[in-house]
Design a protein around this motif. Structure first.
Motif, short mmCIF file in Angstrom:
data_model
loop_
_atom_site.label_atom_id
_atom_site.label_comp_id
_atom_site.label_asym_id
_atom_site.label_seq_id
_atom_site.Cartn_x
_atom_site.Cartn_y
_atom_site.Cartn_z
N ARG A 5 -5.76 10.88 6.20
CA ARG A 5 -5.91 10.50 4.79
C ARG A 5 -6.02 11.74 3.90
O ARG A 5 -5.42 11.78 2.81
N ALA A 6 -6.73 12.77 4.34
CA ALA A 6 -6.83 14.00 3.55
C ALA A 6 -5.48 14.67 3.41
O ALA A 6 -5.12 15.18 2.34
N ILE A 7 -4.68 14.68 4.49
CA ILE A 7 -3.36 15.29 4.41
C ILE A 7 -2.46 14.49 3.47
O ILE A 7 -1.68 15.06 2.70
N GLU A 8 -2.56 13.17 3.49
CA GLU A 8 -1.78 12.35 2.56
C GLU A 8 -2.17 12.64 1.12
O GLU A 8 -1.31 12.66 0.22
N GLN A 9 -3.45 12.88 0.87
CA GLN A 9 -3.88 13.23 -0.48
C GLN A 9 -3.32 14.58 -0.91
O GLN A 9 -2.95 14.77 -2.07
N LEU A 10 -3.24 15.53 0.02
CA LEU A 10 -2.64 16.83 -0.32
C LEU A 10 -1.17 16.68 -0.68
O LEU A 10 -0.68 17.30 -1.62
N HIS A 11 -0.46 15.84 0.06
CA HIS A 11 0.94 15.60 -0.29
C HIS A 11 1.06 14.88 -1.63
O HIS A 11 2.01 15.11 -2.39
N ALA A 12 0.10 13.99 -1.93
CA ALA A 12 0.11 13.32 -3.23
C ALA A 12 -0.12 14.32 -4.36
O ALA A 12 0.47 14.21 -5.44
N VAL A 13 -0.98 15.31 -4.11
CA VAL A 13 -1.19 16.35 -5.13
C VAL A 13 0.10 17.12 -5.40
O VAL A 13 0.46 17.40 -6.55
N ARG A 50 0.83 -1.21 0.00
CA ARG A 50 0.00 0.00 0.00
C ARG A 50 0.87 1.26 0.00
O ARG A 50 0.58 2.23 -0.69
N MET A 51 1.97 1.23 0.75
CA MET A 51 2.89 2.35 0.76
C MET A 51 3.54 2.55 -0.61
O MET A 51 3.68 3.67 -1.10
N LEU A 52 3.92 1.45 -1.26
CA LEU A 52 4.53 1.56 -2.58
C LEU A 52 3.54 2.10 -3.61
O LEU A 52 3.90 2.85 -4.51
N ARG A 53 2.27 1.71 -3.49
CA ARG A 53 1.26 2.23 -4.42
C ARG A 53 1.05 3.73 -4.21
O ARG A 53 0.85 4.47 -5.17
N ASP A 54 1.09 4.19 -2.94
CA ASP A 54 0.96 5.63 -2.68
C ASP A 54 2.14 6.40 -3.26
O ASP A 54 1.98 7.52 -3.77
N LEU A 55 3.35 5.82 -3.18
CA LEU A 55 4.51 6.49 -3.76
C LEU A 55 4.42 6.58 -5.28
O LEU A 55 4.91 7.53 -5.88
N ALA A 56 3.79 5.58 -5.90
CA ALA A 56 3.68 5.56 -7.35
C ALA A 56 2.44 6.27 -7.87
O ALA A 56 2.21 6.30 -9.09
N GLU A 57 1.63 6.86 -6.98
CA GLU A 57 0.39 7.52 -7.40
C GLU A 57 0.70 8.73 -8.26
O GLU A 57 1.44 9.63 -7.88
N ASP A 58 0.15 8.77 -9.46
CA ASP A 58 0.36 9.91 -10.36
C ASP A 58 -0.91 10.31 -11.08
O ASP A 58 -0.88 10.91 -12.14
N LYS A 112 3.10 16.01 -5.05
CA LYS A 112 4.01 15.14 -5.78
C LYS A 112 3.64 15.09 -7.26
O LYS A 112 4.51 15.04 -8.14
N ILE A 113 2.34 15.12 -7.56
CA ILE A 113 1.90 15.10 -8.95
C ILE A 113 2.36 16.35 -9.68
O ILE A 113 2.89 16.29 -10.80
N VAL A 114 2.18 17.51 -9.04
CA VAL A 114 2.59 18.77 -9.67
C VAL A 114 4.10 18.81 -9.86
O VAL A 114 4.61 19.28 -10.89
N THR A 115 4.86 18.28 -8.90
CA THR A 115 6.31 18.23 -9.03
C THR A 115 6.72 17.35 -10.21
O THR A 115 7.67 17.67 -10.94
N GLY A 116 6.00 16.24 -10.40
CA GLY A 116 6.29 15.39 -11.56
C GLY A 116 6.05 16.10 -12.88
O GLY A 116 6.81 15.92 -13.84
N PHE A 117 4.99 16.91 -12.95
CA PHE A 117 4.74 17.69 -14.17
C PHE A 117 5.86 18.70 -14.42
O PHE A 117 6.24 18.94 -15.57
N GLU A 118 6.37 19.31 -13.34
CA GLU A 118 7.48 20.26 -13.52
C GLU A 118 8.71 19.57 -14.09
O GLU A 118 9.38 20.11 -14.99
N GLN A 119 9.03 18.40 -13.60
CA GLN A 119 10.19 17.68 -14.11
C GLN A 119 10.00 17.28 -15.57
O GLN A 119 10.94 17.37 -16.37
#
Length: 492
Positions: free
Chosen positions: A175-183, A119-127, A185-192
């Motif tokens: 869970r809501a805070i984890e989703q904010l951090h996932a957001v 589950r942790m690995l899936r959260d890290l790979a969430e895009d 991470k998504i924006v950082t991936g778009f920047e890269q």
């Protein structure tokens, strides 16, 4: 080693070899095998030995054999033997458990620790950009729960109900805070990805096609919809009001003591810590969302700068000028500029006035840097100030500053109850600081107070009705100063 540390508790749950497969070159094979095995096992949590071997064989076939080591079956030619060897490595690492119930009944059981790690690995790979939307749904449900009547009332709820409510709210908020951090991470991936685009078409495609799905779902706007930001502040006020309630702490501690078996001291400490963490996390949601908004705005600026660089600085027109200069060099190789004076021009510029830079004027001119600004308090730049003088100057500035907090303090002192009012005619001020507090009341109409609550007031006086007749406006003497009379009414 402390007995309550995370590493100590982790060593009692999993072996030392549990995380070792993630550090090996064959880590992709281990991760995909675990993902397939958990998906196929389902809620039963186990598979037959034959099914397990077939899944491992299929996963290994989709990865290069160069990833495997000698102890993982790299030297074996037969695919079944290689899968059997890899199965043994999964057993040794604790990612599978071998269970034999009979001579022809052999099972592979999913251990309890494997699912949380996957589950942790899936959260890290969430895009998925859809995460930009789901966090607002989680917060909306959280606010709806806190808005229920007597949800945290210790006089109505039992200790077990209070413990269950606080635990459920903390988990959903986490869970809501984890989703904010996932957001983020998504924006950082778009920047890269935007920094690696090679053409202007790729830059626009990434900005308007892939990123556009989440660009209009800016986090702050999502919090604003339906008054969600205000509801979060109200929810924090509810938790804050219960945080300092002795009865709430005692009953929550009783619920924790009955459920987890804590002693009296530990249960009370856990109750205070749970309420403090819940209030702190609710207060940090707005700052976290604003930080994500800044990242999204930075991505938009990066896309614009990237597009400008690819079109204007490295686009078609510079290439045309470059090709033209190369053709001139080839046509007039070995000649002089004086020989070109009598020849007709190749083209006539369409602009009215043309200027060409040549010689020293065409060289790069370094930018002139500004001198550092003098931030001293009215003292010459050559003089040095001591730390005590700087601190005293800051304290004086803070004392003279008109802030909403000092206004709220005076309103709460003069008007302790809502809908009450007073006038400057009835006021008695003792010092100039009180007069500054009164001026702050005129400058503002609301201010946050302690415990996350807000104080609101209204100022009204004859100046609004007789502004053109200042001689009829009555004045009051306060601390040696004459002040036009006005009334103060507290509204909340």
């Amino acid at each position: 080693m402390p007995s309550d540390s995370l590493s100590f508790r982790l060593s009692r749950s999993v072996s030392a070899d549990f995380f070792r497969p993630l550090a090996r070159p064959s880590a992709p094979v281990y991760v995909d095998c675990a993902d397939r095995l958990i998906a196929e096992a389902g809620e039963a949590g186990r598979l037959t030995h034959r099914e397990t071997a077939e899944i491992i064989r299929e996963v290994i076939a989709r990865h290069p054999l160069s990833l495997l080591a000698e102890d993982e079956g790299a030297a074996l030619r037969d695919a079944r033997q290689r899968a059997g060897q890899f199965f043994n490595r999964l057993i040794a690492a604790g990612w599978l458990e071998d269970q034999t119930l009979g001579l022809h009944e052999r099972w592979a059981v999913i251990p309890p620790g494997l699912r949380p790690m996957l589950r942790m690995l899936r959260d890290l790979a969430e895009d998925r950009v859809a995460e930009l939307k789901t966090f607002a749904d989680t917060l909306r449900g959280l606010c709806q729960t806190l808005e229920e009547r007597n949800i945290l009332d210790p006089q109505v709820r039992t200790p077990e109900e209070l413990r269950s409510s606080v635990t459920d709210l903390s988990q959903r908020l986490e869970r809501a805070i984890e989703q904010l951090h996932a957001v983020e991470k998504i924006v950082t991936g778009f920047e890269q990805r935007q920094r690696q685009t090679t053409t202007a078409a790729d830059t626009l495609s990434l900005l308007y096609e892939e990123f556009s799905q989440g660009q209009h779902m800016v986090c702050y706007d999502a919090l604003r919809r339906g008054g969600l930001l205000t509801r979060i502040e109200n929810a924090r006020a509810v938790v804050s009001s219960r945080h300092d309630d002795p009865l709430m702490r005692e009953r929550l501690a009783a619920g924790l003591r009955e459920h987890y078996g804590y002693d009296d001291s530990d249960s009370y400490d856990h109750a205070v810590m749970s309420l403090t963490r819940l209030e702190r996390d609710l207060g940090g949601l707005k700052r976290r969302a604003e930080a994500i908004d800044l990242r999204m705005a930075a991505f938009n600026r990066l896309s614009q700068q990237r597009y400008r660089y690819q079109t204007e600085l490295r686009g078609r027109r510079p290439e045309i000028v470059k090709a033209y200069c190369e053709s001139l060099n080839a046509a007039h190789a070995g000649g002089r500029f004086s020989e070109l004076a009598g020849q007709a021009a190749d083209f006539s510029p369409r602009c009215l006035e043309t200027r060409f830079f040549f010689g020293i004027d065409s060289l790069y001119k370094p930018r002139r840097t500004k001198q550092p600004a003098d931030l001293t308090f009215g003292i010459a730049g050559t003089a040095k100030q001591s730390a005590d003088d700087v601190l005293a100057a800051w304290k004086e500035r803070q004392r003279l500053a008109l802030t909403p907090q000092r206004a709220a303090k005076l309103v709460a002192k003069l008007l302790p109850h809502s809908t009450s009012s007073t006038s400057t005619q009835d006021l008695t001020l003792e010092s100039s600081d009180d007069l500054l507090d009164l001026l702050a009341i005129v400058a503002y109409d609301h201010a946050p107070a302690l415990a996350g609550k807000r104080i609101r007031w209204r100022v009204d006086g004859p100046r609004r009705r007789h502004g053109l007749e200042p001689q009829v406006i009555e004045q009051d003497n306060l601390v040696g100063h004459r002040v036009e009379r006005f009334a103060i009414t507290r509204e909340g």
